[in-house]
Design a protein around this motif. Structure first.
Motif, mmCIF file in Angstrom:
data_model
loop_
_atom_site.group_PDB
_atom_site.id
_atom_site.type_symbol
_atom_site.label_atom_id
_atom_site.label_comp_id
_atom_site.label_asym_id
_atom_site.label_seq_id
_atom_site.Cartn_x
_atom_site.Cartn_y
_atom_site.Cartn_z
ATOM 1 N N GLU A 78 6.692 4.336 -15.637
ATOM 2 C CA GLU A 78 5.840 5.389 -15.092
ATOM 3 C C GLU A 78 6.466 6.752 -15.252
ATOM 4 O O GLU A 78 5.819 7.731 -15.568
ATOM 5 C CB GLU A 78 5.530 5.106 -13.636
ATOM 6 C CG GLU A 78 4.717 3.849 -13.406
ATOM 7 C CD GLU A 78 4.493 3.574 -11.939
ATOM 8 O OE1 GLU A 78 5.057 4.314 -11.111
ATOM 9 O OE2 GLU A 78 3.753 2.629 -11.610
ATOM 10 N N LYS A 92 0.816 -1.209 0.000
ATOM 11 C CA LYS A 92 0.000 0.000 0.000
ATOM 12 C C LYS A 92 0.855 1.267 0.000
ATOM 13 O O LYS A 92 0.474 2.284 -0.584
ATOM 14 C CB LYS A 92 -0.928 -0.005 1.219
ATOM 15 C CG LYS A 92 -2.056 -1.013 1.150
ATOM 16 C CD LYS A 92 -3.041 -0.682 0.028
ATOM 17 C CE LYS A 92 -4.230 -1.621 0.047
ATOM 18 N NZ LYS A 92 -5.193 -1.301 -1.046
ATOM 19 N N THR A 93 1.997 1.207 0.674
ATOM 20 C CA THR A 93 2.859 2.387 0.751
ATOM 21 C C THR A 93 3.874 2.454 -0.387
ATOM 22 O O THR A 93 4.572 3.463 -0.521
ATOM 23 C CB THR A 93 3.621 2.402 2.088
ATOM 24 O OG1 THR A 93 4.406 1.202 2.217
ATOM 25 C CG2 THR A 93 2.655 2.488 3.261
ATOM 26 N N SER A 94 3.962 1.409 -1.188
ATOM 27 C CA SER A 94 4.993 1.355 -2.230
ATOM 28 C C SER A 94 4.816 2.442 -3.288
ATOM 29 O O SER A 94 5.791 2.881 -3.906
ATOM 30 C CB SER A 94 4.990 -0.020 -2.905
ATOM 31 O OG SER A 94 3.758 -0.258 -3.571
ATOM 32 N N SER A 95 3.581 2.886 -3.504
ATOM 33 C CA SER A 95 3.351 3.914 -4.520
ATOM 34 C C SER A 95 4.052 5.221 -4.182
ATOM 35 O O SER A 95 4.316 6.039 -5.070
ATOM 36 C CB SER A 95 1.841 4.171 -4.683
ATOM 37 O OG SER A 95 1.267 4.587 -3.452
ATOM 38 N N GLY A 96 4.377 5.427 -2.921
ATOM 39 C CA GLY A 96 5.035 6.657 -2.513
ATOM 40 C C GLY A 96 6.545 6.614 -2.589
ATOM 41 O O GLY A 96 7.192 7.663 -2.558
ATOM 42 N N HIS A 132 9.647 3.578 -7.603
ATOM 43 C CA HIS A 132 9.567 4.291 -8.873
ATOM 44 C C HIS A 132 9.907 3.342 -10.014
ATOM 45 O O HIS A 132 10.955 2.691 -9.999
ATOM 46 C CB HIS A 132 10.528 5.481 -8.892
ATOM 47 C CG HIS A 132 10.403 6.361 -7.685
ATOM 48 N ND1 HIS A 132 9.335 7.202 -7.490
ATOM 49 C CD2 HIS A 132 11.208 6.507 -6.593
ATOM 50 C CE1 HIS A 132 9.481 7.841 -6.350
ATOM 51 N NE2 HIS A 132 10.611 7.438 -5.781
ATOM 52 N N TYR A 133 9.007 3.278 -10.993
ATOM 53 C CA TYR A 133 9.225 2.435 -12.160
ATOM 54 C C TYR A 133 9.564 3.307 -13.354
ATOM 55 O O TYR A 133 8.968 4.368 -13.551
ATOM 56 C CB TYR A 133 7.991 1.590 -12.459
ATOM 57 C CG TYR A 133 7.677 0.585 -11.370
ATOM 58 C CD1 TYR A 133 8.325 -0.637 -11.321
ATOM 59 C CD2 TYR A 133 6.739 0.882 -10.382
ATOM 60 C CE1 TYR A 133 8.046 -1.559 -10.315
ATOM 61 C CE2 TYR A 133 6.452 -0.033 -9.379
ATOM 62 C CZ TYR A 133 7.106 -1.245 -9.361
ATOM 63 O OH TYR A 133 6.832 -2.141 -8.360
#
Length: 301
Positions: A297, A286-290, A293-294
């Motif tokens: 993206e 859940k916190t990985s989006s913050g 970085h890919y």
């Protein structure tokens, strides 16, 4: 139309036939035992007599009456939250060193990976016990410098740290994954940074680390799960002692299941462990989006 439908069904059946060995194994050896253990977790079962329904009794006992259970939980949390970050940092540093071109680098990579292959074995656990024993090699080396050693694995202050050191020593697997990730970082980014006069530390913080976040994410998940399941090191080196300072969750679960034959209680412990690991894994996802970085993206942005 009927012929086409029959052809699709035949292809589907052929596909299921090919995966049936795995599917049967998954249902029989994973799903089946999990369902049975869930049932046992609500019973009193000693493997010698029929299970007796107990409802939530095992779960209530864990957190209200069993002080050793709470102790094992705290020890395991301490072990995981210290060993996993240190192991990943050390693995990353070694991987960065192996990025440098020098003679025999391939041989060194192989040598440094060996502890991860044999690190969980009984032989290594026994060796570690001898190394940090009262008359072990560590104390012998300290004696050369006039330093009086101690029985590290029998000391309440140092026993857990000897096991943490053993886990860090098994850094080969995350190291290779970091090494693979480092090879995927575009060289052009470093060249552009050098043109701008960026320092080595700046390149690491602004290029290497962000590009490695997917690899860090993967390693963190795998090492976290492995950390909570650690068993051999504690069971063989310290047997959960001294004073339960190294009583890992898996060791106490084993003790309850096969030492005291409280299979129902042990099953409940196993499900609580599953929930704990699942909760931490979900939190990281859940916190990985913050912080993960890919490159795709970033390109779309």
């Amino acid at each position: 139309m009927k012929g086409a439908t029959a052809g699709v069904w035949r292809k589907g059946l052929a596909g299921y036939a090919f995966i049936s060995p795995w599917l049967i194994g998954f249902l029989v050896f994973i799903v089946g035992p999990m369902i049975v253990s869930l049932y046992f977790s609500f019973t009193h079962y000693d493997m010698l007599s029929s299970p007796r329904w107990a409802g939530l009794s095992n779960y209530v006992t864990m957190f209200t009456e069993d002080a050793r259970y709470v102790k094992s939980l705290l020890v395991t949390f301490q072990f995981v939250f210290i060993s996993v970050p240190l192991k990943l940092v050390f693995a990353l540093l070694i991987a960065l060193a192996f990025q440098l071109k020098f003679r025999g680098v391939g041989l060194y990579r192989t040598i440094y990976y060996i502890p991860s292959i044999v690190g969980g074995s009984v032989a290594v656990a026994v060796m570690w016990k001898q190394l940090f024993g009262l008359n072990g090699t560590v104390n012998a080396v300290l004696d050369w410098f006039g330093i009086k050693g101690t029985n590290w694995i029998a000391s309440p202050d140092y026993a857990l740290w000897t096991l943490i050191l053993l886990i860090i020593w098994q850094f080969g697997s995350p190291m290779l994954i970091f090494l693979a990730g480092l090879k995927q970082v575009p060289v052009e980014l470093y060249e552009a940074a050098e043109v701008d006069g960026a320092s080595l530390l700046s390149k690491f913080a602004r290029i290497t680390l962000p590009m490695l976040t997917p690899v860090i994410f993967f390693n963190l998940i795998m090492q976290l799960i492995g950390g909570f399941m650690t068993f051999t090191q504690s069971f063989l080196v310290t047997s959960g002692g001294p004073m339960d300072k190294t009583l890992f969750y898996a060791v106490y679960l084993y003790e309850k299941a096969f030492g005291r034959f409280e299979m129902g209680y042990a099953s409940a412990m196993a499900w609580i462990l599953l929930l704990i690991v699942g909760a931490f894994t979900l939190f990281i996802f859940k916190t990985s989006s913050g912080w993960v970085h890919y490159e795709s993206e970033e390109g779309e942005g």
